[in-house]
Design a protein around this motif. Structure first.
Motif, short mmCIF file in Angstrom:
data_model
loop_
_atom_site.label_atom_id
_atom_site.label_comp_id
_atom_site.label_asym_id
_atom_site.label_seq_id
_atom_site.Cartn_x
_atom_site.Cartn_y
_atom_site.Cartn_z
N ARG A 1 7.91 2.49 -2.77
CA ARG A 1 7.74 3.81 -2.16
C ARG A 1 8.90 4.71 -2.56
NH1 ARG A 1 8.74 2.31 4.27
NH2 ARG A 1 11.00 1.94 4.13
N ARG B 1 13.11 5.41 -5.91
CA ARG B 1 11.99 4.53 -5.60
C ARG B 1 12.53 3.19 -5.10
NH1 ARG B 1 6.98 4.70 -9.67
NH2 ARG B 1 7.48 6.89 -9.24
N VAL C 1 5.74 8.54 -0.82
CA VAL C 1 4.63 8.24 -1.70
C VAL C 1 4.70 6.74 -2.01
CG1 VAL C 1 3.53 8.65 -3.93
CG2 VAL C 1 4.62 10.54 -2.69
N TYR C 2 3.61 6.04 -1.79
CA TYR C 2 3.57 4.60 -2.01
C TYR C 2 2.87 4.31 -3.34
CZ TYR C 2 5.31 3.60 2.63
OH TYR C 2 6.11 3.51 3.75
N TYR C 3 3.52 3.47 -4.14
CA TYR C 3 3.02 3.13 -5.47
C TYR C 3 2.73 1.64 -5.56
CZ TYR C 3 4.96 7.65 -6.90
OH TYR C 3 5.26 8.99 -7.02
N GLY D 1 0.03 6.71 -7.09
CA GLY D 1 0.70 6.90 -5.82
C GLY D 1 -0.22 7.48 -4.77
#
Length: 126
Positions: free
Chosen positions: A38, A45, A93-95, A119
């Protein structure tokens, strides 16, 4: 090269829950270590969770341990991140990321992953 597509982000009040999904395509899914990272505004990140290809146990960042659960469905080529007891500091933002070559000592390092999803935004606020 694996293609990754995340879904499931959104807005939730503190204490709420969300479930993220990451669908993979184009590869033999079981060869890959899958991970969630995230990134909050103005921050680097950071690692959230990972599940290695040959290990059924997930690894978690201390910040999410006990609240988040990562699972993988090899038949559906999908990984999930169940997020409970969400707090404002979880906003990011989650990746989703994948690697077929990451070693255990590098699982928490973003640069160890060559494949990334686009994301999905998670916002926790009242």
């Amino acid at each position: 090269q694996v293609q990754l597509v995340e879904s499931g982000g959104g807005w939730v009040q503190p204490g709420g829950s969300l479930r993220l999904s990451c669908a993979a395509s184009g590869v033999s899914f079981t060869r890959y270590t899958m991970a969630w990272f995230r990134q909050a505004p103005g921050k680097e990140r950071e690692f959230v969770a990972a599940r290695r290809r040959y290990n059924s146990n997930a690894l978690y960042a201390d910040a999410v341990k006990g609240r988040f659960t990562m699972s993988r469905d090899n038949s559906e080529k999908t990984v999930y991140l169940q997020m409970n007891s969400l707090q404002p500091e979880d906003t990011a933002v989650y990746y989703c990321a994948a690697s077929d070559s990451v070693i255990l000592s590098q699982v928490r390092v973003p640069d160890a992953y060559r494949s990334w999803g686009q994301g999905t935004q998670v916002t926790v606020s009242s």
